[in-house]
Design an enzyme around this catalytic site. Structure first.
Site, mmCIF file in Angstrom:
data_model
loop_
_atom_site.group_PDB
_atom_site.id
_atom_site.type_symbol
_atom_site.label_atom_id
_atom_site.label_comp_id
_atom_site.label_asym_id
_atom_site.label_seq_id
_atom_site.Cartn_x
_atom_site.Cartn_y
_atom_site.Cartn_z
ATOM 1 N N CYS A 1 0.888 -1.169 0.000
ATOM 2 C CA CYS A 1 0.000 0.000 0.000
ATOM 3 C C CYS A 1 0.915 1.205 0.000
ATOM 4 C CB CYS A 1 -0.902 0.018 1.226
ATOM 5 S SG CYS A 1 -1.786 1.579 1.400
ATOM 6 N N CYS B 1 -0.519 4.452 2.256
ATOM 7 C CA CYS B 1 -0.477 4.405 3.721
ATOM 8 C C CYS B 1 0.054 3.038 4.115
ATOM 9 C CB CYS B 1 -1.846 4.706 4.326
ATOM 10 S SG CYS B 1 -3.254 3.987 3.472
ATOM 11 N N SER B 2 -0.782 2.163 4.664
ATOM 12 C CA SER B 2 -0.293 0.836 5.030
ATOM 13 C C SER B 2 -1.442 -0.160 5.075
ATOM 14 C CB SER B 2 0.434 0.884 6.365
ATOM 15 O OG SER B 2 -0.413 1.473 7.343
ATOM 16 N N CYS B 3 -2.392 -0.036 4.125
ATOM 17 C CA CYS B 3 -3.542 -0.938 4.071
ATOM 18 C C CYS B 3 -3.068 -2.388 4.052
ATOM 19 C CB CYS B 3 -4.376 -0.668 2.823
ATOM 20 S SG CYS B 3 -5.078 0.992 2.803
#
Lengths: 222, 93
Positions: A126, A129-131
């Site tokens: 991702c 962000c950090s999905c």
């Protein structure tokens, strides 16, 4: 005459200074002031509790539920897909429905499964962000959230994979998947050879977290 | 608003609007192909500000590394898939 007594400077726990009364050095703790967003989170949480929207107990139980999720859940899904071709098809068609069918409480997670083959290797990131599919795999590893992984894997996936210890032949096509919006992804790694005799539970032990992100292959059987 | 099926050639608009945008910079202006349609999804550019999000078609678009990085690509026909909302896409021929 030896008495067995040692003066304090010879004690194994001697760290010269900053000792607590137990003889150990003080460890760093929550000593720094709160950041802006930490303050915001606490304020919002306290307001929600105060207004009766949620309760501290409900928040604690949600944290417990999230901590209870682990890559072992995803590993069971992958092992089922390896063992049951009809389930594999349903997983590729709608991974959320297939995971729920196995009894996993994945909430509103919209999951897509992508399958590795002899010719194709998938890897998840991702960049915004950090999905991460944490409702199935639990919390993401720290490296997954780093700017280094997120920025490099879309430009030079082969070099990044090599640093993870996975060198793919030039005949393998790499497909990088950037979770930019509502979907989350899980990689179905290639079933290792020599596993024909293993049952689903044994197969699941070969499926690591990284193999479901795509930075590794499934483990070879012992 | 783009309303197309898998296999359609598209280009990501090269817009630079301010605010909460889910279209990564590295894909803006790049050409790809619709890999699959993901149905309608609320516009995060509005939802992020507490506004009712308009329902937009969401697509998975597949780009080749050559499409994105040109001669810098590590291997030109490796691919990258990303989810892009319909208002960020235009059909190409």
């Amino acid at each position: 005459m030896a008495t067995g007594w040692k003066k304090p400077s010879d004690m194994p726990h001697d760290h010269h200074d900053h000792l607590s009364s137990s003889g150990h050095p003080y460890r760093a703790d929550n000593d720094a002031p709160l950041t802006y967003w930490q303050t915001m989170e606490i304020a919002l949480r306290e307001l929600l509790v105060e207004k009766g929207v949620t309760s501290q107990a409900e928040i604690a139980s949600q944290i417990d539920a999230m901590d209870a999720r682990s890559p072992a859940d995803g590993a069971r899904v992958v092992a089922r897909a390896w063992s049951d071709p009809a389930f594999r098809d349903r997983l590729l068609h709608d991974a959320s429905a297939a995971s729920r069918e196995m009894g996993f409480d994945i909430g509103a997670l919209r999951l897509i499964a992508v399958e590795n083959t002899g010719d194709v290797h998938n890897i998840i990131v991702c960049t915004l962000c950090s999905c991460y599919p944490r409702n199935l795999l639990g919390l993401s590893p720290d490296w997954y959230k780093t700017r280094e992984y997120r920025s490099r894997v879309v430009i030079e996936p082969r070099r990044v994979l090599a640093e993870f210890g996975l060198t793919l032949p030039d005949t393998t096509t790499i497909r990088v998947h950037d979770s930019t919006a509502d979907m989350r992804y899980i990689v179905i790694p290639v079933r290792p050879s020599g596993t024909e005799h293993l049952n689903e539970a044994q197969l699941a032990t070969l499926v690591t977290r990284d193999s479901m992100i795509g930075t590794a292959q499934a483990r070879a059987p012992r | 608003m783009l309303d197309v099926g898998p296999g359609t050639a598209v280009r990501v608009r090269g817009m630079q609007p301010p605010g909460h945008i889910r279209t990564p910079h590295y894909l803006r202006g790049k050409a790809g192909v619709i890999e699959r349609c993901l149905g309608l999804s609320g516009n995060p550019e509005q939802l992020a500000y507490g506004l009712p999000g308009a329902s937009l078609p969401l697509y998975r678009v597949r780009f080749t590394m050559a499409d994105i990085w040109g001669a810098r690509a590590e291997r030109p026909d490796d691919t990258l898939d990303a989810e892009i909302y319909g208002h960020w896409l235009e059909e190409t021929v």
